[in-house]
Design a protein around this motif. Structure first.
Motif, mmCIF file in Angstrom:
data_model
loop_
_atom_site.group_PDB
_atom_site.id
_atom_site.type_symbol
_atom_site.label_atom_id
_atom_site.label_comp_id
_atom_site.label_asym_id
_atom_site.label_seq_id
_atom_site.Cartn_x
_atom_site.Cartn_y
_atom_site.Cartn_z
ATOM 1 N N UNK A 1 0.449 -1.157 -0.185
ATOM 2 C CA UNK A 1 0.205 -0.035 0.442
ATOM 3 C C UNK A 1 1.017 1.205 -0.290
ATOM 4 N N UNK A 2 0.172 2.002 -0.516
ATOM 5 C CA UNK A 2 1.221 3.761 -0.396
ATOM 6 C C UNK A 2 1.047 4.336 1.803
ATOM 7 N N UNK A 3 1.924 4.207 1.354
ATOM 8 C CA UNK A 3 2.242 4.941 3.065
ATOM 9 C C UNK A 3 2.766 6.671 3.218
ATOM 10 N N UNK A 4 2.310 6.860 3.732
ATOM 11 C CA UNK A 4 2.538 8.935 3.963
ATOM 12 C C UNK A 4 2.463 8.695 5.345
ATOM 13 N N UNK A 5 2.325 10.153 6.075
ATOM 14 C CA UNK A 5 2.168 10.982 6.883
ATOM 15 C C UNK A 5 1.691 12.066 6.241
ATOM 16 N N UNK B 1 6.418 8.229 3.682
ATOM 17 C CA UNK B 1 7.842 7.507 4.873
ATOM 18 C C UNK B 1 9.089 7.264 4.579
ATOM 19 N N UNK B 2 9.849 7.730 4.227
ATOM 20 C CA UNK B 2 11.660 6.741 3.719
ATOM 21 C C UNK B 2 12.058 5.983 5.088
ATOM 22 N N UNK B 3 11.522 4.852 4.395
ATOM 23 C CA UNK B 3 12.189 3.681 5.600
ATOM 24 C C UNK B 3 12.904 3.825 5.830
ATOM 25 N N UNK B 4 14.340 4.403 4.615
ATOM 26 C CA UNK B 4 15.146 4.218 4.948
ATOM 27 C C UNK B 4 16.588 5.704 6.037
ATOM 28 N N UNK B 5 15.589 6.307 6.355
ATOM 29 C CA UNK B 5 15.672 7.180 6.991
ATOM 30 C C UNK B 5 15.079 7.544 8.021
ATOM 31 N N UNK B 6 13.531 7.068 8.344
ATOM 32 C CA UNK B 6 12.400 7.772 9.645
ATOM 33 C C UNK B 6 12.550 6.659 10.041
ATOM 34 N N UNK B 7 13.488 6.665 11.613
ATOM 35 C CA UNK B 7 13.356 5.542 12.691
ATOM 36 C C UNK B 7 11.707 5.258 13.362
ATOM 37 N N UNK B 8 11.324 6.127 13.067
ATOM 38 C CA UNK B 8 10.089 5.796 13.659
ATOM 39 C C UNK B 8 8.972 6.830 12.607
ATOM 40 N N UNK B 9 7.221 6.557 13.076
ATOM 41 C CA UNK B 9 6.534 7.463 12.970
ATOM 42 C C UNK B 9 6.712 8.913 13.145
ATOM 43 N N UNK B 10 6.900 8.606 13.920
ATOM 44 C CA UNK B 10 6.554 10.415 14.747
ATOM 45 C C UNK B 10 8.054 11.062 14.057
ATOM 46 N N UNK C 1 6.487 12.185 10.556
ATOM 47 C CA UNK C 1 6.032 13.596 10.280
ATOM 48 C C UNK C 1 6.914 14.900 10.644
ATOM 49 N N UNK C 2 7.759 14.645 12.313
ATOM 50 C CA UNK C 2 8.860 15.630 11.566
ATOM 51 C C UNK C 2 9.833 15.887 10.952
ATOM 52 N N UNK C 3 10.207 14.865 10.532
ATOM 53 C CA UNK C 3 10.609 14.909 9.129
ATOM 54 C C UNK C 3 10.543 15.599 7.929
ATOM 55 N N UNK C 4 8.895 15.798 7.707
ATOM 56 C CA UNK C 4 8.157 16.134 6.521
ATOM 57 C C UNK C 4 7.862 17.294 7.461
ATOM 58 N N UNK C 5 7.537 17.873 8.706
ATOM 59 C CA UNK C 5 6.888 18.988 9.492
ATOM 60 C C UNK C 5 8.738 19.375 9.083
ATOM 61 N N UNK C 6 9.443 19.379 9.026
ATOM 62 C CA UNK C 6 10.067 20.381 8.837
ATOM 63 C C UNK C 6 10.703 20.731 7.360
ATOM 64 N N UNK D 1 -2.503 6.036 5.760
ATOM 65 C CA UNK D 1 -2.089 7.875 6.129
ATOM 66 C C UNK D 1 -2.070 7.549 7.709
ATOM 67 N N UNK D 2 -1.269 8.052 8.182
ATOM 68 C CA UNK D 2 -0.805 8.224 9.403
ATOM 69 C C UNK D 2 -0.412 10.027 9.917
#
Length: 231
Positions: free
Chosen positions: A11-15, A50-59, A62-67, A96-97
């Motif tokens: 599935x497509x996975x986004x925040x 969601x960047x599986x090679x960069x994002x340690x977890x969902x938060x 979210x913080x990366x996208x926010x920045x 979507x989370x």
């Protein structure tokens, strides 16, 4: 055993983020105009893969996208819900989370140049922003507004929308704006003192009509404090 193309079954996975701040008209949400398909040219909540090679977890995602969208790194952030279906995105089955972020007036003023090029603050009107949104984002925005409005009654959430330093009168004004009703000044100040989430800024006062007003700040700019009873 039948083999499949694994990518076809992912599935497509986004925040997605409902980012709120205060405007002269009251509560406002940050929207972005989509540059590409689907829903090219339509307004939407800010979001990203969601960047599986960069994002340690969902938060972290979210913080990366926010920045990326606002230039802000550490505001108040709360997970609202996870939603998914085969029909919410024309590209395929998507998840979507959804997070709520609260930006203070200081954050918005200092980071305005870092906002995404097609981003715009829109004042909240009732349960939305008075225009259609891409995907199911109008529904997600309603859910986010419901969460915020319910928590105003029993948490320090409105304090996260103010500048880093503020007076008690300014804090009360935000509570009243979000609640849609006036509050008794003495009762309000007693409740804030009991909740113990504010600290005075030593040596800082603001001129007022009668006498200088003490400036305050949040003890913890990222935490939500629960009251023992509703305002």
């Amino acid at each position: 055993m039948t083999t499949h193309d694994n990518d076809a079954y992912k599935p497509i996975a986004t925040v997605d983020l409902a980012i709120f701040s205060l405007s002269p008209e009251g509560l406002a949400v940050l929207l972005v105009r989509r540059a590409g398909a689907p829903f090219s040219g339509d307004w939407a909540l800010p979001g990203g893969w969601i960047h599986i090679d960069e994002d340690a977890d969902l938060q972290a995602a979210a913080r990366r996208v926010l920045k990326e969208k606002t230039g802000v790194e550490t505001p108040y952030l709360e997970q609202l819900q996870t939603t998914g279906s085969a029909g919410r995105d024309p590209r395929g089955w998507s998840i979507s989370i959804v997070y709520i972020a609260l930006l203070s007036a200081d954050d918005v003023a200092q980071r305005q140049d870092a906002m995404a090029g097609q981003a715009e603050w829109r004042a909240i009107e009732g349960e939305g922003v008075g225009l259609s949104l891409a995907f199911d984002h109008a529904s997600l925005l309603r859910e986010a507004l419901g969460r915020i409005r319910s928590k105003v009654e029993y948490t320090n959430l409105p304090g996260h929308l103010l500048p880093a330093r503020f007076t008690l009168s300014e804090l009360q004004s935000v509570y009243e704006s979000l609640l849609g009703r006036k509050l008794d000044k003495s009762a309000f100040r007693k409740r804030m003192a009991e909740a113990d989430f504010l600290e005075p800024v030593e040596g800082e006062m603001r001129r007022a009509s009668n006498r200088p007003a003490q400036m305050f700040r949040l003890k913890d700019a990222q935490s939500l404090v629960l009251f023992d009873r509703r305002i």
